[in-house]
Design an enzyme around this catalytic site. Structure first.
Site, short mmCIF file in Angstrom:
data_model
loop_
_atom_site.label_atom_id
_atom_site.label_comp_id
_atom_site.label_asym_id
_atom_site.label_seq_id
_atom_site.Cartn_x
_atom_site.Cartn_y
_atom_site.Cartn_z
CD GLU A 50 -15.95 5.39 -1.98
OE1 GLU A 50 -15.79 6.23 -1.07
OE2 GLU A 50 -16.12 4.18 -1.76
CG PHE A 112 -25.15 -4.23 3.43
CD1 PHE A 112 -25.03 -3.40 4.54
CD2 PHE A 112 -24.01 -4.62 2.76
CE1 PHE A 112 -23.78 -2.97 4.97
CE2 PHE A 112 -22.76 -4.20 3.18
CZ PHE A 112 -22.65 -3.37 4.29
CG MET A 478 -13.50 34.00 -0.20
SD MET A 478 -12.62 35.48 -0.74
CE MET A 478 -11.82 34.90 -2.23
#
Lengths: 581, 185
Positions: A50, A112, A478
């Site tokens: 997602e 759930f 970095m």
């Protein structure tokens, strides 16, 4: 005609001219995915996570200047969107993210896959909605798109409980939208614009400092017109790159922590600073008390909270950058009489060119090991800037910002405010989906790439010709650079040399993989990789200890730039063969 | 830097689920203070009225007002401190009346002096309701202290601009004239 919530959602999205949805299915949103199955006019781009879906939608939104749309399920599906939402919120990227929710009666019962996504996303969205009645849905969608793309753009989340998804009602889509508590200011105040024009005319050393607001507002033409008309040296923020062409003679380069010497010096010595669509971020200003200390500041921004949040401003103008720049140009034309009125900036422009010559962006070329900047330069030469480039976060991001010249807006996708590793590759997927025939390049590091590596499955399954360039220096570069400079070279947890074999990894997913380990192979790999038609991963094994210069140490003044590593002064080998970019 | 001062902010918001947590969340996320807060629906039931007591210097207050205005559900924000305004708070005090002889009569006298009310009584306590401005509330608490205060519940402050100023109905103006060409609402 009566429709259920899922059908109504799709119909509403079509009314908002949505054609692509980035998403991932799951329990409570099954009815929506079922409706999508029956309706081929909306294309679903199935990512493999997602978070990837949200970044892909961000890339889509940034490259097209429209609203990106995401659809995910409840619980973990929803919480996985949070980083993307926070990223879009910081960088003002318009998104509408639809999350499924457990049925209304079960909300609060720890059901759930239940998560209080409304509560969790409140501080990282521009606004959010819970759909409680099906009849409200069309109005909510209309408002969500309106809020996402107007004013200072940002992400809007709609939480959609399963029972409401299944409920049926008559569908009426509102033609117009009006929210009594939300009316962004577009038009700039006339008197303030006049004051700004007068200040510019009276200036001796003006500097334009423009950012992401120019891109969101589509004000790049107006910005360039102002730069050319008034002969003003211009610097852009990371988010603003591409707002004026990178090869424009008035362009000083990026400013701030890894900005150019010329840009930071110009800002420091300016007597009038024209800030447009920027927010005086700490990575831009350095030590705020010493940022542009001699200037009168004109600040144009659509978000009133950006103004005087962390910097004093003499001429604030709230409104849309495009509209205000148009008015400002008109005003300048009117009161200046002729374009010669700006010729007195010539010595100042000359001075900025001196600074450019004094400390150009440089790196030392090496015959034995690939310098990462060299790869970026070669990609720029190969593409001539005719492409969309995304990056992740870290050294490769700064080198790309420095050495790649962005010619037009909406071709540069990067995570500025939040600094999200894992952003770049999915963002490139979104851009490639929007522009199937354009060259889209994800420049990344081996650390960042692994954060959303699963999206290789997405590009392969959709046969998206995204080109992935990994600058593999075996370190979280970095982090390592900061450890070298400020933590006595104690490389705590920054060495990640045990990376996978990226060529085999690409092949395992079904993509092509190429590798360069020596400088003379760089051009061949670029030529080969970029001429193939499907997705290609190109790994460049680069100098592990190369640093990004110039650098302003965090909290330091912008004119205290470092140009070499602490130990480098004494190494004569490294001082040789300086190559200018 | 200007001085840190107390401010009373009146906020009109959409009377909707979650708006209170948006406002409260804004204050905590940006490190602003809430000293007291009261909220209830207004005459128009679709609108809620909030009064927030906060503090900050001019710079902080400017950000608070702007950030509140930026919330989508916020209709109007007024910093009452820019106007002449009235501020009231209601408190309920439960006080012992049997610690010393004569305390019950003393409590009764104090209630009279402050024109407050005894709203509940037990053999050993009175519960007193007082409404007033900050000075009055402080004063009665000081008077009742020697009797032994068992409990105090405060409503939080509510405030309103005086009528002649309310008529203009304007929102808090930006710190520099003309910053916004169209002030919200």
């Amino acid at each position: 005609m009566k429709m259920n919530g899922a059908e109504m959602l799709l119909e509403s999205l079509k009314r908002e001219k949505v054609s692509h949805i980035f998403g991932y299915p799951g329990g409570v949103v099954l009815p929506i995915f079922d409706a999508l199955y029956k309706d081929p006019s909306l294309q679903v781009i199935l990512t493999r996570h997602e978070q990837g879906a949200v970044h892909a939608a961000e890339g889509y939104a940034r490259s097209t200047n429209t609203v990106g749309v995401v659809l995910v399920t409840s619980g973990p599906g929803a919480t996985n969107t949070l980083t993307g939402l926070a990223d879009a919120n910081m960088d003002s990227i318009p998104l509408v993210v639809i999350t499924g929710q457990v049925p209304t009666k079960m909300i609060g019962n720890d059901a759930f896959q239940e998560a209080d996504i409304i509560g969790m996303s409140r501080s990282c969205t521009k606004h959010n909605f819970l759909v409680r009645k099906i009849a409200d849905l069309p109005k909510i969608i209309k408002e969500a798109f309106y809020i996402a793309r107007t004013g200072r753009p940002g992400p809007v989340l709609i939480d959609f409980p399963k029972d409401v998804i299944l409920e049926k009602a008559e569908f009426h889509y509102p033609e117009t939208v009006s929210i009594r508590s939300y009316n962004p200011t577009i038009q700039g105040n006339r008197w303030q614009i006049r004051k700004a024009a007068q200040a510019i005319l009276k200036a001796r050393k003006p500097v334009l400092y423009a950012g992401g607001g120019i891109i969101s507002s589509g004000a790049h033409k107006e910005l360039l017109e102002l730069v050319n008309l008034a002969n003003i040296p211009t610097t852009l923020t990371l988010m603003g790159l591409g707002a004026i062409p990178g090869d424009s003679p008035r362009f000083l380069g990026m400013l701030g922590m890894h900005g150019t010497y010329a840009a930071n010096m110009a800002i420091h010595h300016a007597d009038v600073l024209i800030a447009v669509g920027v927010r005086f971020d700490d990575r831009v200003t350095g030590k705020i008390a010493e940022f542009s200390p001699h200037s009168k500041v004109i600040h144009i921004d659509i978000d009133p909270t950006s103004i005087r949040k962390n910097f004093h401003v003499e001429v604030p103008i709230v409104g849309d950058a495009k509209t205000i720049l148009k008015d400002l140009i008109e005003e300048l034309r009117e009161i200046s009489g002729s374009e010669d009125a700006f010729r007195h900036f010539d010595p100042w422009v000359e001075q900025t060119h001196e600074w450019e010559k004094e400390h150009p962006l440089v790196y030392s070329f090496d015959k034995e090991v690939i310098k990462p900047q060299y790869v970026i330069e070669k990609i720029y030469q190969y593409t001539q800037g005719d492409c969309i480039v995304s990056t992740d976060v870290g050294q490769h991001q700064m080198w790309t910002a420095q050495f790649f010249k962005f010619i037009s807006p909406n071709t540069w996708l990067t995570s500025g405010g939040l600094g999200t590793m894992g952003y770049g590759f999915p963002a490139a997927i979104g851009a490639q989906k929007a522009f199937p025939n354009k060259r889209v390049i994800a420049i990344t590091g081996e650390g960042s790439f692994l954060m959303n590596v699963q999206e290789l499955a997405t590009v392969v399954s959709l046969d998206l010709p995204v080109k992935i360039v990994i600058l593999n220096n075996q370190y979280l570069g970095m982090v390592r650079q900061w450890q070298e400079f400020f933590y006595g070279s104690r490389y705590s947890s920054s060495f990640i040399g045990q990376s996978p074999d990226f060529v085999k990894l690409a092949e395992a997913f079904g993509a092509a993989g190429l590798r360069a380990t020596r400088p003379e192979q760089v051009e061949d790999v670029i030529l080969d990789g970029f001429s193939r038609r499907g997705p290609v991963l190109m790994e460049f094994q680069v100098d592990p200890e190369e640093n990004v210069f110039p650098m302003v140490p965090a909290g330091g003044s912008n004119i205290e730039m470092i140009f070499e590593s602490p130990g480098e002064k004494d190494d004569p080998k490294k001082r040789d063969s300086i190559l200018t970019a | 830097m200007s001085d840190v001062r107390k401010h009373y902010i009146q906020i009109l918001v959409e009377n909707r689920f979650g708006v209170l947590s948006r406002v409260a969340g804004l204050f905590s996320a940006r490190g602003f203070n809430i000293d007291s807060l009261s909220v209830a629906p207004g005459i128009d039931p679709s609108v809620s009225q909030m009064t927030i007591e906060t503090q900050g210097d001019d710079h902080v207050m400017e950000q608070i007002i702007k950030q509140l205005n930026k919330l989508i559900d916020v209709i109007k924000v007024v910093d009452l401190t820019e106007f002449s305004f009235l501020c009231r708070e209601t408190i309920l005090i439960r006080v012992n009346t049997t610690t010393r002889p004569g305390d019950r009569e003393e409590a009764f006298r104090i209630v009279e002096i402050f024109r407050s009310k005894i709203v509940d009584s037990s053999p050993t306590t009175y519960t007193i309701e007082v409404t007033g401005d900050e000075d009055k509330i402080e004063a009665i608490l000081n008077f009742l202290k020697p009797l032994g205060i068992k409990d105090v519940i405060r409503s939080g402050k509510v405030a309103i601009a005086r009528e002649d100023q309310r008529a203009s109905g304007k929102s808090s103006k930006p710190a520099v004239d003309g910053e916004l060409s169209y002030p919200r609402s």
